[in-house]
Enzyme design. Structure first.
Site, PDB file in Angstrom:
ATOM      1  N   HIS A 179      12.801   3.583   0.594  1.00  0.00           N
ATOM      2  CA  HIS A 179      11.794   3.292  -0.448  1.00  0.00           C
ATOM      3  C   HIS A 179      10.836   4.470  -0.616  1.00  0.00           C
ATOM      4  CE1 HIS A 179       9.261  -0.160  -2.346  1.00  0.00           C
ATOM      5  NE2 HIS A 179       8.914   1.000  -2.876  1.00  0.00           N
ATOM      6  N   ASN A 220      -0.097  -1.478  -3.394  1.00  0.00           N
ATOM      7  CA  ASN A 220       0.535  -2.698  -3.870  1.00  0.00           C
ATOM      8  C   ASN A 220       1.892  -2.888  -3.176  1.00  0.00           C
ATOM      9  OD1 ASN A 220       0.965  -4.974  -5.366  1.00  0.00           O
ATOM     10  ND2 ASN A 220       1.751  -3.894  -7.149  1.00  0.00           N
ATOM     11  N   ASN A 276      11.234   4.142 -10.875  1.00  0.00           N
ATOM     12  CA  ASN A 276      10.143   4.085 -11.864  1.00  0.00           C
ATOM     13  C   ASN A 276       9.630   5.469 -12.244  1.00  0.00           C
ATOM     14  OD1 ASN A 276       8.982   4.420  -9.321  1.00  0.00           O
ATOM     15  ND2 ASN A 276       7.177   3.192  -9.781  1.00  0.00           N
ATOM     16  N   HIS A 284      -0.068  10.245  -5.711  1.00  0.00           N
ATOM     17  CA  HIS A 284      -0.900  10.227  -6.916  1.00  0.00           C
ATOM     18  C   HIS A 284      -1.818  11.441  -6.900  1.00  0.00           C
ATOM     19  CE1 HIS A 284       0.257   6.324  -8.436  1.00  0.00           C
ATOM     20  NE2 HIS A 284       0.127   5.812  -7.221  1.00  0.00           N
ATOM     21  N   ARG A 322       8.824  10.640  -8.018  1.00  0.00           N
ATOM     22  CA  ARG A 322       8.056  10.881  -9.269  1.00  0.00           C
ATOM     23  C   ARG A 322       8.746  11.763 -10.306  1.00  0.00           C
ATOM     24  NH1 ARG A 322       5.334   6.562  -8.293  1.00  0.00           N
ATOM     25  NH2 ARG A 322       3.434   6.721  -7.088  1.00  0.00           N
ATOM     26  N   HIS A 328      10.821  -6.182  -5.497  1.00  0.00           N
ATOM     27  CA  HIS A 328       9.367  -6.045  -5.317  1.00  0.00           C
ATOM     28  C   HIS A 328       8.793  -7.428  -5.641  1.00  0.00           C
ATOM     29  CE1 HIS A 328       5.337  -4.011  -6.247  1.00  0.00           C
ATOM     30  NE2 HIS A 328       5.217  -5.187  -6.823  1.00  0.00           N
ATOM     31  N   ASP A 347       7.471   3.418   1.201  1.00  0.00           N
ATOM     32  CA  ASP A 347       6.820   3.230  -0.106  1.00  0.00           C
ATOM     33  C   ASP A 347       5.898   4.417  -0.420  1.00  0.00           C
ATOM     34  OD1 ASP A 347       6.165   2.190  -2.552  1.00  0.00           O
ATOM     35  OD2 ASP A 347       5.040   0.469  -1.775  1.00  0.00           O
ATOM     36  N   PHE A 382      -2.500   2.412  -7.668  1.00  0.00           N
ATOM     37  CA  PHE A 382      -2.010   1.817  -6.425  1.00  0.00           C
ATOM     38  C   PHE A 382      -1.075   2.801  -5.726  1.00  0.00           C
ATOM     39  CE2 PHE A 382      -2.901  -1.952  -9.022  1.00  0.00           C
ATOM     40  CZ  PHE A 382      -3.524  -2.789  -8.114  1.00  0.00           C
ATOM     41  N   GLY A 383      -1.163   2.920  -4.408  1.00  0.00           N
ATOM     42  CA  GLY A 383      -0.149   3.665  -3.669  1.00  0.00           C
ATOM     43  C   GLY A 383      -0.708   4.686  -2.706  1.00  0.00           C
TER      44      GLY A 383
HETATM   45 ZN   LIG Z   1       6.899  -2.022  -4.639  1.00  0.00          ZN
END
Ligand SMILES: [Zn+2]
Lengths: 445, 319
Positions: A58, A278, A92, A309, A62, A179, A305, A323-324
């Site tokens: 995970h 998150n 994503n 950012h 980016r 998720h 995860d 988030f992150g």
């Molecule tokens: Zn997630």
């Protein structure tokens, strides 16, 4: 032409025994006492633990689309510095990885960088919108040979779409990584719903929003006879649901992040947005339940995860922040700190939860193998005796949104070996040109 | 007191000090020349990311009566609309050389982020942040209660044993949060009365009692103070309650409920009021209502807060 041979002297294997390891080309060719080689570069591993190279199921790399946060190159550099030899890149991106073209692009960027095996994850639904299935078969049959599918960042909330996806990926032995976040129960949610959120006046993200989706999905997996993976479990209640499902024989695996093993929601009292993530940081009771579940096998793996950012997304008021957290560079140290130092698990278990099982879930045969002659050389050497205040200098990611800055962590990666060559050496990242040149040698065979 | 961000980190001693200084300020406000030279030469900026004419005017009056230079900065945008960033705005103000920031922001915690950011190193007063806190509102409420109960003998006193019922949307109310902590610090007994949908999930961890039934709460606790909170009408679209009529019937201070209260019970409201929804005109316009006193006291309390954070003095040095 081949890359230099490596001889690791006196490493402690996951089972506690000591051995030398000889690497010739991309392979481990000998494991035993008193090995020698005239041509090999020797690595003194006295006092170091050797593990199969870590595998992260995970990771958010980016690229394409958010190169101001991370690129495939910098993300895999962060991986290498953290002892990872393979990362599964979440879908994503922009464009979303919902076609063969995008996953093949990510695969190629990973191969060129040479720091780690990059396995793209495909989106479950087109544009992560939860409405129409993405081209799952095309991605599976592409050069990227995608086997893990996830809309991570968003929940596959529609139960019918989830059912169809679980069924459809059986065609090529795929798995859906969910998720778990009920969207209606988490509108504008900012942090764990509980004592701290009540006081801080931040909208709550209740545990039930995660647990209800997991409960639904394990039952769907049972009904369809499919394989299901649950991302980033964060609550004690989720652990109970997974434990129940496994007892019932449902084919489900589960992951926990390092930060959910260490940090609790009282960190948010500072409104320091580095702690905004998150699913959110939860209560101390949840952290203890997650540690126990990881130790007893209810939770199968640790996955980072890793979510980079840029500064402006975190250097602001809580509500406006993204988030992150980044996590590749710190993951092993956090697992040692929370699980090994506490006596909950040993190094063989660390190898299981951070390498063997994630490789198996992701269908990655070249990684997560028992350290023995004849396997591809994917290894990490860790110094468990190091204690350090984690700092920005410990990060290789393009982004610095680590929640551990200034926190003492146990253990440090000394060397990482991928396809037989060093990507981290003497606690320092090996330069990009050196790594890509060696990767090219391997690619040419 | 370096900043005033939350009533939760104010000690009882500091709280009573602030209320006592506000008494002095209130005396100034009763004079013909309503001005003290205390902040002459200091520049205070009212940094409002959220519209609130009432609160801004109250702060501005307080600043001017202390002879401060005032800058009103209505920053466009909020955390939601991604307008001007808090960081850029603050650094701009720092470059202009201001001596204190009064901030109103839609995001909970924004004043604290500002105070600990290093973007600017001046006292910060929270003029309301998201659904977190509104400390000067709680101080003006406490000041108003103390004044009604003790009159000229208010100085030095807390609110020990005073029974306060806070009624309405506790979940989204910064006024309620600031009041809960300050009233507890001053020794009052607080009861929250609301539909369960409008109470925070973990309200059982707060130093209060909780009731869902307003008639029951009023009859049982015989409160000295009933504080009605404003109901945002859009809440009913999010299923917090079915409609205005039902809310008013069950949790509003209707005329009938108001008349059942003892004549000494204070009726408070932070304004602006929804007459006929959470409060009836009979209650709002009665002698028991403190609504207009609250407005007047707001200026005195804000003068006291500015005075404390900017001068570091514990009492007013008279001219
Ligand atoms: Zn997630």
């Amino acid at each position: 032409m081949t890359n230099p041979d490596l001889l690791i002297k006196g490493a402690t294997l996951p089972d506690g025994s000591r051995a030398d390891i000889l690497i010739e080309g991309t392979q481990i060719t000998a494991v035993g006492k008193g090995l020698s080689s005239a041509s090999a570069t020797t690595i003194d591993a006295d006092g170091l633990v050797v593990l199969p190279g870590l595998v992260d199921l995970h990771t958010h790399l980016r690229e394409p689309g958010y190169e101001q946060s991370e690129t495939v190159l910098t993300g895999t550099q962060a991986a290498a510095l953290g002892g990872f030899t393979s990362v599964f890149a979440m879908a994503n991106t922009l464009p979303v990885a919902d076609t063969a073209g995008v996953v093949e692009q990510v695969l190629r960027l990973g191969d060129e960088a040479g720091y780690a095996t990059v396995r793209p994850i495909g989106a479950v639904t087109k544009g992560l919108e939860g409405i129409q299935l993405a081209e799952l078969g095309a991605m599976a049959n592409s050069r990227a040979a995608v086997r893990v599918f996830s809309d991570d960042g968003k929940c596959v909330f529609d139960p019918l779409i989830m059912r169809r996806a679980l069924e459809y990926v059986k065609t090529f032995g795929g798995v859906i990584a969910q998720h778990a976040q009920e969207p209606r129960l988490t509108v504008d949610a900012q942090m764990n719903e509980g004592e701290v959120s009540a006081r801080l006046g931040l909208a709550g993200w209740p545990a039930v929003a995660e647990e209800s989706i997991i409960a639904r999905d394990v039952l769907l997996a049972e009904h369809t006879g499919s394989r299901l993976h649950i991302c980033h479990l964060s609550t004690a209640g989720s652990v109970d649901v997974i434990r129940w499902a496994k007892k019932r024989g449902i084919n489900v695996t589960a992951e926990v992040t390092p930060h959910h093993l260490l940090l609790t929601d009282d960190r948010v009292e500072s409104y320091d947005a580095r702690f905004k993530v998150n699913p959110p940081l939860r209560r101390a009771e949840d952290v203890m339940a997650l540690r126990e579940a990881l130790a007893d096998g209810t939770i199968d793996i640790v996955a980072t995860d890793h979510a980079p950012h840029p500064i402006e997304s975190k250097d602001c008021e809580w509500g406006a922040a993204a988030f992150g957290m980044v996590g590749l560079e710190s993951a092993l140290a956090v697992v040692q700190t929370t699980m090994v130092e506490t006596g909950l698990i040993g190094w063989a278990d660390v190898a299981r939860v951070l390498s063997e099982t994630p490789a198996r879930i992701g269908g990655l045969a070249t990684h997560g193998q028992k350290i023995q002659p004849g396997i591809q050389a994917e290894l990490v050497l860790v110094d468990p005796a190091t204690r350090r205040n984690f700092g920005v200098e410990d990060l290789a990611s393009l982004s610095h949104n680590s929640p551990y800055l200034g926190i003492e962590l146990a253990g440090q990666v000394v060397a990482t070996i991928h396809q037989g060559y060093l990507t981290t050496d003497d606690r320092t990242l090996v330069a990009a040109d050196v790594v890509s040149a060696q990767a090219e040698v391997v690619a040419r065979g | 007191m370096k900043h005033l961000l939350s009533t939760r980190d104010v000690t009882r001693e500091e709280a009573i000090q602030l209320l006592d200084i506000a008494e002095d300020m209130s005396a100034v406000n009763d004079r013909e020349v309503k001005k003290l030279p205390a902040l002459r030469g200091k520049t205070v900026v009212n940094l409002f990311f959220e519209d609130s004419t009432r609160t801004r005017i109250s702060f501005e009056a307080a600043e001017k009566r202390l002879s401060a230079d005032v800058i009103n900065f209505a920053a466009k945008g909020s955390s939601v609309s991604k307008g001007e960033s808090l960081k850029d705005t603050t650094q701009t103000l720092a470059a202009m050389g201001v001596d204190a920031v009064v901030i109103r922001h839609g995001a909970s915690g924004a004043p604290q982020v500002l105070a600990q950011s290093g973007w600017i190193d001046v006292p910060v007063i929270n003029a309301g942040d998201g659904t977190h806190e509104h400390p000067t509102q709680a101080f003006l409420d406490a000041f108003t209660m103390r004044k009604r109960l003790h009159g000229a003998g208010s100085r030095g006193k807390g609110l020990d044993g005073v029974k306060v019922n806070i009624v309405g949307d506790i979940l989204h109310s910064r006024v309620a949060r600031s009041n809960v902590w300050l009233l507890q610090t001053l020794g009052a007994e607080v009861q929250l009365v609301a539909p369960p949908t409008l109470l925070p999930h973990a309200v059982n961890t707060w130093p209060v009692s909780v009731s869902f039934d307003l008639d029951d709460a009023l009859a049982q606790s015989k409160p000295d103070v009933v504080m009605m909170l404003r109901i945002q009408q859009e809440r009913m679209h999010d299923a917090f309650f079915p409609n205005e009529r039902e809310y008013s019937n069950m949790w509003g201070l209707t005329q009938e409920r108001f008349y059942s209260l003892p004549a000494k019970t204070m009726v408070m409201h932070p304004g602006p009021m929804n007459r006929g929804l959470e409060i009836s005109s009979a209650a709002a316009d009665s002698p028991q209502s403190t609504v207009l006193e609250q407005v007047a006291n707001g200026v005195s309390v804000r003068m006291a807060a500015l005075y404390m954070v900017l001068t570091g003095e514990r009492e007013v040095t008279h001219d």
